[in-house]
Design a protein around this motif. Structure first.
Motif, PDB file in Angstrom:
ATOM      1  N   VAL A 343      -8.116   3.165  -2.928  1.00 41.20           N
ATOM      2  CA  VAL A 343      -7.697   1.825  -2.496  1.00 41.20           C
ATOM      3  C   VAL A 343      -7.572   0.963  -3.753  1.00 41.20           C
ATOM      4  N   HIS A 344      -6.324   0.699  -4.155  1.00 39.77           N
ATOM      5  CA  HIS A 344      -6.097   0.030  -5.446  1.00 39.77           C
ATOM      6  C   HIS A 344      -5.486  -1.355  -5.275  1.00 39.77           C
ATOM      7  N   ASP A 345      -5.786  -1.997  -4.139  1.00 39.94           N
ATOM      8  CA  ASP A 345      -5.207  -3.317  -3.895  1.00 39.94           C
ATOM      9  C   ASP A 345      -6.114  -4.457  -4.348  1.00 39.94           C
ATOM     10  N   GLY A 651     -16.936  -2.436   6.103  1.00 39.66           N
ATOM     11  CA  GLY A 651     -17.554  -2.189   4.812  1.00 39.66           C
ATOM     12  C   GLY A 651     -17.187  -0.859   4.204  1.00 39.66           C
ATOM     13  N   HIS A 652     -16.499  -0.011   4.967  1.00 34.84           N
ATOM     14  CA  HIS A 652     -16.021   1.268   4.442  1.00 34.84           C
ATOM     15  C   HIS A 652     -14.655   1.055   3.810  1.00 34.84           C
ATOM     16  N   PRO A 653     -14.384   1.640   2.670  1.00 36.11           N
ATOM     17  CA  PRO A 653     -13.043   1.531   2.109  1.00 36.11           C
ATOM     18  C   PRO A 653     -12.000   1.916   3.150  1.00 36.11           C
ATOM     19  N   ASN A 654     -11.023   1.055   3.332  1.00 35.61           N
ATOM     20  CA  ASN A 654      -9.993   1.292   4.343  1.00 35.61           C
ATOM     21  C   ASN A 654      -8.741   0.550   3.956  1.00 35.61           C
ATOM     22  N   SER A 655      -7.627   0.973   4.508  1.00 33.97           N
ATOM     23  CA  SER A 655      -6.356   0.351   4.140  1.00 33.97           C
ATOM     24  C   SER A 655      -5.279   0.797   5.111  1.00 33.97           C
ATOM     25  N   TRP A 664      -8.275  12.900  -4.865  1.00 32.04           N
ATOM     26  CA  TRP A 664      -8.703  14.235  -5.274  1.00 32.04           C
ATOM     27  C   TRP A 664     -10.209  14.150  -5.505  1.00 32.04           C
ATOM     28  N   ASN A 665     -10.879  13.579  -4.480  1.00 32.84           N
ATOM     29  CA  ASN A 665     -12.337  13.400  -4.515  1.00 32.84           C
ATOM     30  C   ASN A 665     -12.754  12.411  -5.596  1.00 32.84           C
ATOM     31  N   ASN A 666     -11.889  11.463  -5.856  1.00 24.54           N
ATOM     32  CA  ASN A 666     -12.159  10.433  -6.852  1.00 24.54           C
ATOM     33  C   ASN A 666     -12.821   9.225  -6.188  1.00 24.54           C
ATOM     34  N   LYS A 667     -13.060   8.189  -6.968  1.00 21.52           N
ATOM     35  CA  LYS A 667     -13.678   6.959  -6.478  1.00 21.52           C
ATOM     36  C   LYS A 667     -12.781   6.310  -5.426  1.00 21.52           C
ATOM     37  N   GLN A 668     -13.407   5.820  -4.348  1.00 25.56           N
ATOM     38  CA  GLN A 668     -12.615   5.295  -3.242  1.00 25.56           C
ATOM     39  C   GLN A 668     -12.078   3.887  -3.509  1.00 25.56           C
ATOM     40  N   ALA A 669     -12.934   3.007  -4.007  1.00 21.73           N
ATOM     41  CA  ALA A 669     -12.537   1.609  -4.156  1.00 21.73           C
ATOM     42  C   ALA A 669     -13.496   0.912  -5.116  1.00 21.73           C
TER      43      ALA A 669
END
Length: 931
Positions: A343-345, A651-655, A664-669
């Protein structure tokens, strides 16, 4: 060389002596084939009309693949023929070739060629492609149609019960042996079922330590999941019972017809001549045992607090408390500002952030930590005794590739595609096995309409796949839902203080005895696995804290709740529930495994991070053990049910409808900090981010273009693409005078210029282009990392940090967390540390830098000397030294060292394929319309 990657015991299945002579003549082979029919009862391919597919909105643009093949059952005759001549049962291997061929075919890929490397995932089967039609157990309310190309079951029911009955029957047709293996793994009973081979012992020990469930625990999970979910819970139980009835109907039919899997003969459960012996029916608790294995492998992020504490103490011992903590935090990278994000916003999702003033920490006294023993009362032959030392390795590598291998996703919104419809290429990386852990199916019935992949034995619903006008997939997210508590002991080693009262631990044990089988060749033996449980979870370690004796326990939010996620999967399969991205997110919220979920339909894309994230007490640092006291427990935690207050969905990363998503199992947000080690400036997620971001910016993205981006990243060497150019920049700061080193530098530079990929010179050549450069980097990386960091950190702290995060995970790394021939690579390694350190030495800006400069003491000249010295050493190593060989490959065979093996979990073996770093099951989807 000793076996580097222990498999399940049947990877070395032996032909019974009484059959050796039979295989010498074809006529007797035919006789065996007749006696032990290698196929299910023949069912004529009826002339059927093409499936109406009125409910299919994909427009022929949904594709998928799952190697090696759909058929994961083999009779004894088929196993013997495979072992002797390499012949394959029908549809056992037919998806392996197309999957492997993408590695060379992707540069020329176009949309009309996608299905040369994938299978058409449209609903239904055209009439001219029907291979067989079956009414399981003679039922009139369900039909199983299998297609000619892949043999995938297309299950259509007119009643809900019949639909689920058919799903169970088809699952047993395709994966009965594997299902049986894993229900025994989940109970810690694999050796008594399949023999005492070291790999079997290690496998059951791996899971029993984390999920030491009694039969009552398993049943309670079902009861609680049903009771807590109203009508959907009741429907789930009805579906499970119908599914089980289908599984058991196939067991009875295959037993009486003598076409059951041949592994039952090889492990002594059935007699090939008299048919004596039994195949036990499945029951509800078997499926919970299966779910506990899946949850442990893929959906339980976190833990490791004791290892974190040990490395922190090592850092503090070297530098002092304040500076040691600063050094530790810099290597932990728990919220690295340079990490690639899904999530890169710009939105922030704080979870498990570092408290300003940590409370309740219970760090062990130096040198006091010991792991709690699991195995007791071992008895058996020398071979089985030797298994004790081998079992740890077996547990780490046999299925660790599945846990560590993980998955990826590439999703682009319609705003950036050629058609205006979203495009997705995504799938889970569940490891490479024979048979595969997943199976493919299509299920159509009342309240169910989906096609895709499911774990064998849990396929009452499609777990990853497509619905009528939407598709979904997942990657393992790994956020922290596990905490370690220090329970203070009282009276003796098996009593502890619980809320001020001295309380007895609960002892759970599994006695597992085995007899010799033709599969593993061991003598009879036995041992007992024993786990001590507390209200705070199972005991994992013993130590002292401030001189007080403690037991360290691990408590995860999904403990005793593996069955809960069934409701979310039920929703995902229900076309009446999922009609858009918000419905998809709501369904994913009902899944308590730690997954990243991705969605695409003809208009929208979406993302949601699932898992029961416990709300921790104020001041608790999730990175370290805390005291088992009410002040530090999860908020509103109920030990009787292991439930607590969880972070809300918001509170969970979502978009929804972000320009693109990668995972690819990277950081979510941003600020989502409860993640594994190694999520820093260089992560394999960058390989996707760089390619997909460029595609989205250019616009006009197609299915072929996104598939090509995935395939190109799948062949990239992360170290060479993202770190090597900076290493060469240091080396280029002065002229290289040593001829041998200069030659090595030129080879590395040429490889980077060519794309830094590990790819064959031509399809099937089994020889890499840029082979020397690849060999040099494979040899150089571990030498470089050690020489760069150990002098500054000291050997104790360097060793402690490598315990938190392995240095390397190259494709050929048999020593790494995945073991050899596992495919998945570059998830865990020190690439971010090297990148940050080298940039700091070069004087370049670094956000979130390490606490100090390490390479060459921080000077450019000193760092260059370190790089050149280790590079010269690496360049002088022979291929045989870099790739020492194993049970499958000769020393020095670079291609073979990298190659992917379908690790046998039964009697059938498959050929090796060239390395590529991609999901096991994969979809390519672009829906053209919506309901």
């Amino acid at each position: 060389m000793p076996r580097r990657t222990p498999h399940f015991a049947l990877d070395t299945v032996r032909t019974p002596r009484r059959f050796h002579g039979f295989l010498k003549t074809a006529s007797v082979c035919v006789l065996i084939t007749g006696l032990l029919s290698p196929f299910s009862p023949a069912v004529a391919a009826e002339a059927r009309p093409a499936a109406t597919a009125a409910n299919d909105y994909c427009g022929g643009r949904c594709s998928d693949i799952l190697p090696p093949g759909e058929n994961g059952n083999a009779t004894l005759a088929q196993i013997l023929l495979n072992q002797a001549f390499g012949t394959q049962p029908g549809h056992a291997e037919d998806q392996l070739g197309p999957y492997a061929d993408l590695a060379k075919g992707y540069p020329a890929l176009t949309d009309d060629k996608v299905n040369a490397f994938f299978d058409d995932a449209s609903f239904g089967v055209p009439a001219d492609q029907v291979a067989s039609t079956e009414k399981p157990a003679g039922r009139g309310d369900v039909t199983i149609v299998r297609d000619k190309k892949t043999g995938v079951p297309h299950i259509t029911g007119t009643t809900r019960y019949g639909t689920e009955f058919g799903a169970g029957y088809a699952a047993a047709e395709d994966r009965l042996w594997l299902m049986d293996v894993f229900r025994h793994v989940g109970r810690g009973q694999l050796t008594s079922f399949a023999g005492g081979a070291p790999a079997n012992q290690g496998l059951e020990q791996q899971f029993y330590r984390n999920a030491p469930y009694t039969e009552a625990d398993l049943q309670a999970q079902i009861d609680n999941a049903v009771a807590g979910n109203g009508a959907r819970g009741q429907q789930a139980l009805a579906d499970v019972n119908a599914y089980l009835a289908g599984v058991n109907a196939y067991i009875d039919a295959s037993d009486s017809g003598r076409y059951f899997p041949g592994e039952y003969v090889l492990t002594g459960h059935k007699d090939a001549i008299t048919n004596a012996g039994t195949i036990e029916h499945f029951k509800v608790t078997d499926l919970v045992a299966l779910a506990s294995v899946v949850g442990s492998l893929f959906g339980s992020g976190g833990g490791g607090e004791v290892n974190n504490a040990l490395s922190l103490l090592a850092a503090q011992a070297k530098y002092g408390v304040e500076e040691g903590t600063r050094v530790w935090e810099s290597f932990r990278e728990r919220n690295d500002p340079e990490a690639v994000l899904t999530v890169h916003d710009g939105r922030s999702f704080p979870y498990a952030t570092k408290p300003d003033s940590p409370q309740g920490e219970a760090l062990p006294d130096a040198g006091s930590v010991t792991q709690e023993p699991l195995v007791y009362d071992r008895a058996g032959s020398a071979a089985t005794s030797a298994a004790k030392s081998a079992s740890t390795t077996a547990a780490r590598t046999t299925l660790s590739s599945a846990r560590r291998g993980m998955s990826n996703a590439l999703v682009v919104s319609g705003e950036h595609t050629a058609s205006g419809h979203p495009v997705a290429v995504f799938g889970p990386q569940t490891g490479y096995f024979a048979p595969q852990l997943l199976l493919l199916q299509e299920i159509q019935g009342p309240g169910i309409s989906a096609r895709g992949a499911s774990f064998a034995g849990l396929s009452m619903y499609v777990e990853l796949g497509r619905g009528q006008d939407y598709a979904w997939s997942a990657t393992t997210s790994g956020q922290d839902i596990i905490d370690t508590y220090a329970v203070e002991l009282c009276q003796d080693d098996h009593h502890y203080l619980y809320h001020g009262t001295c309380t007895a631990m609960d002892q759970v044990e599994q006695k597992d005895a085995w007899k010799p089988t033709v599969a593993d060749g061991t003598a009879a033996g036995s041992y007992t696995m024993r786990v001590w449980r507390t209200e705070y979870g199972p005991v994992q370690y013993r130590a002292t804290v401030g001189g007080k004796k403690v037991a360290y326990t691990t408590l995860r939010s999904s403990y005793l709740h593996e069955a809960d996620s069934i409701i979310g999967f039920q929703m995902l399969n229900d076309p009446g529930f999922v009609k858009g991205p918000q419905d998809f997110q709501q369904a994913a919220q009902h899944i308590n495994y730690t997954f990243n979920w991705f969605y695409a339909d003809s208009r929208h894309t979406a993302y949601y991070n699932s898992g029961d994230n416990p709300v921790r007490a104020s001041g608790v640092d999730a990175e370290f053990p805390v005291w088992a006291r009410p002040a530090y427990e999860w908020r509103n935690w109920d030990p009787a049910t292991n439930t607590a207050e969880y972070t809300p969905p918001s509170g969970h990363p979502n978009s929804i409808d972000q320009d693109y998503y990668i995972s690819w199992n990277n950081k979510q947000a941003e600020d989502y900090t409860a993640a594994p080690w190694g999520e820093g400036s260089v992560h394999r997620g960058n390989l996707l981010e760089d390619r997909v971001k460029k595609l989205a910016a250019s616009g006009g993205v197609t299915r072929a273009a996104l598939t090509k981006a995935m395939a190109d990243a799948a062949l990239a060497d992360l170290r060479a693409e993202d770190v090597l150019p900076k290493l060469l920049k240091v080396i280029d700061s002065a002229q290289v005078t040593d001829p041998a080193t200069a030659t090595a530098v030129n080879k590395l530079r040429a490889w980077v210029s060519a794309g830094a990929r590990r790819t064959e010179t031509s399809a099937g050549s089994k020889t890499y282009a840029d082979a020397d450069a690849i060999r040099i980097l494979d040899a150089w990386w571990p030498l470089l990392v050690k020489a760069e960091f150990e002098p500054g950190l000291g050997s104790d702290l360097y060793t402690a940090f490598t315990g938190n995060l392995p240095v390397d995970e190259a494709p050929s790394a048999g020593h790494g967390p995945t073991g050899a021939h596992a495919g998945s690579s570059f998830q865990y390694g020190w690439w971010s540390y090297v990148d940050k350190d080298i940039r700091a030495v070069l004087g370049e800006p670094v956000r979130g830098p390490l606490a100090q400069k390490y390479c060459g003491g921080g000077s450019l000249t000193g760092c260059r000397d370190v790089l050149l010295g280790t590079l010269k050493q690496a360049a002088g190593m022979t291929a045989a030294q870099v790739y020492p060989g194993d049970d499958q490959c000769s020393a020095g065979d670079q291609w073979c060292a990298d190659s992917i093996t379908q690790r046998p979990l039964g009697g059938i073996k498959h050929y090796r394929i060239s390395w590529q770093n991609r999901p096991t099951y994969q979809q390519v989807v672009e829906f053209t319309s919506h309901r």
